[in-house]
Design a protein around this motif. Structure first.
Motif, short mmCIF file in Angstrom:
data_model
loop_
_atom_site.label_atom_id
_atom_site.label_comp_id
_atom_site.label_asym_id
_atom_site.label_seq_id
_atom_site.Cartn_x
_atom_site.Cartn_y
_atom_site.Cartn_z
N ILE A 185 0.84 -1.19 0.00
CA ILE A 185 0.00 0.00 0.00
C ILE A 185 0.88 1.24 0.00
O ILE A 185 0.66 2.19 -0.77
N LEU A 186 1.90 1.25 0.83
CA LEU A 186 2.84 2.37 0.89
C LEU A 186 3.50 2.58 -0.47
O LEU A 186 3.64 3.72 -0.93
N GLU A 187 3.88 1.50 -1.12
CA GLU A 187 4.49 1.59 -2.44
C GLU A 187 3.54 2.24 -3.45
O GLU A 187 3.94 3.10 -4.24
N HIS A 188 2.29 1.85 -3.43
CA HIS A 188 1.31 2.41 -4.37
C HIS A 188 1.08 3.89 -4.13
O HIS A 188 1.02 4.69 -5.06
N VAL A 189 0.94 4.26 -2.87
CA VAL A 189 0.63 5.65 -2.51
C VAL A 189 1.83 6.57 -2.74
O VAL A 189 1.66 7.72 -3.11
N THR A 190 3.04 6.06 -2.52
CA THR A 190 4.22 6.92 -2.62
C THR A 190 5.00 6.77 -3.91
O THR A 190 6.05 7.38 -4.06
N SER A 191 4.49 5.99 -4.85
CA SER A 191 5.16 5.91 -6.15
C SER A 191 5.11 7.28 -6.82
O SER A 191 4.27 8.13 -6.47
N ARG A 192 6.01 7.50 -7.75
CA ARG A 192 6.06 8.81 -8.41
C ARG A 192 4.69 9.21 -8.95
O ARG A 192 4.19 10.30 -8.68
N TRP A 193 4.07 8.33 -9.70
CA TRP A 193 2.79 8.68 -10.33
C TRP A 193 1.65 8.61 -9.32
O TRP A 193 0.69 9.38 -9.42
N GLY A 194 1.75 7.73 -8.34
CA GLY A 194 0.72 7.65 -7.32
C GLY A 194 0.58 8.96 -6.55
O GLY A 194 -0.52 9.47 -6.36
N VAL A 195 1.70 9.52 -6.14
CA VAL A 195 1.69 10.80 -5.42
C VAL A 195 1.07 11.89 -6.28
O VAL A 195 0.20 12.64 -5.83
N LEU A 196 1.50 11.98 -7.53
CA LEU A 196 1.03 13.07 -8.39
C LEU A 196 -0.44 12.92 -8.77
O LEU A 196 -1.16 13.92 -8.84
N VAL A 197 -0.88 11.69 -8.98
CA VAL A 197 -2.30 11.47 -9.29
C VAL A 197 -3.16 11.78 -8.07
O VAL A 197 -4.18 12.48 -8.19
N LEU A 198 -2.77 11.29 -6.91
CA LEU A 198 -3.53 11.58 -5.70
C LEU A 198 -3.59 13.08 -5.44
O LEU A 198 -4.66 13.62 -5.11
N ALA A 199 -2.47 13.76 -5.62
CA ALA A 199 -2.43 15.21 -5.39
C ALA A 199 -3.35 15.94 -6.37
O ALA A 199 -4.08 16.85 -5.98
#
Length: 133
Positions: free
Chosen positions: A23-37
Motif C-alpha cells: 500500500i505504501l508503495e502504491h501511494v508513494t510511487s512517483r505517479w501515485g503521489v502526483l495522481v492523488l495530489a
C-alpha cells in the motif's frame, strides 16, 4: 469483511511480508503521489489528468489509476454516453492518503534548494577525496 494480515499480528511496515508495504508503495510511487495530489483538487477525465500530471505516459497513468482504484483510493465513474465519459475522483480513504502525500510533496518543493546544496557539498567532498587517492 475482515482483512487478513496473514496471522502475523498488527501491521508493521518494517516487517518484510506486511501488506502495508505494498500500500505504501502504491501511494508513494512517483505517479501515485502526483495522481492523488491532482485528484485532491477535483475530479478529472483521463486525458485532462494526463495533461495535468506532466510526463506520465498513457500506460503508466492507466496502471496507476487501476492500482489506486483497486486499493480503494480512487473512484472510476463511467458514464453511459457517446462518446464514453469516465471521471476519476478520490474516495474518502483516497482523500486522506492524498492529503498525506500532498504535504510531503509540498515539503519537497520548499526544500529543493537545501537538498541541492547538500548534494553539491557531497559531490564536492567526493571529488576532493578522489583527488587525494
Amino acid at each position: 469483511m475482515a482483512v487478513s494480515n496473514n496471522g502475523a499480528g498488527a501491521p508493521d511496515v518494517n516487517r518484510e511480508m506486511c501488506p502495508s508495504r505494498l500500500i505504501l508503495e502504491h501511494v508513494t510511487s512517483r505517479w501515485g503521489v502526483l495522481v492523488l495530489a491532482a485528484l485532491l483538487e477535483r475530479s478529472y477525465r483521463f486525458s485532462e489528468l494526463r495533461r495535468h500530471v506532466g510526463g506520465v505516459s498513457e500506460k503508466m497513468l492507466a496502471q496507476t489509476l487501476q492500482t489506486l482504484e483497486r486499493d480503494g483510493f480512487v473512484h472510476r465513474d463511467a458514464k453511459p454516453v457517446i462518446p464514453p465519459r469516465v471521471d476519476y475522483s478520490l474516495t474518502g480513504l483516497g482523500r486522506e492518503a492524498a492529503r498525506q502525500v500532498w504535504d510531503l510533496a509540498r515539503w519537497t518543493e520548499r526544500r529543493v534548494a537545501d537538498v541541492q546544496a547538500a548534494r553539491a557539498a557531497y559531490d564536492d567532498g567526493k571529488a576532493r577525496t578522489a583527488e587525494t587517492i
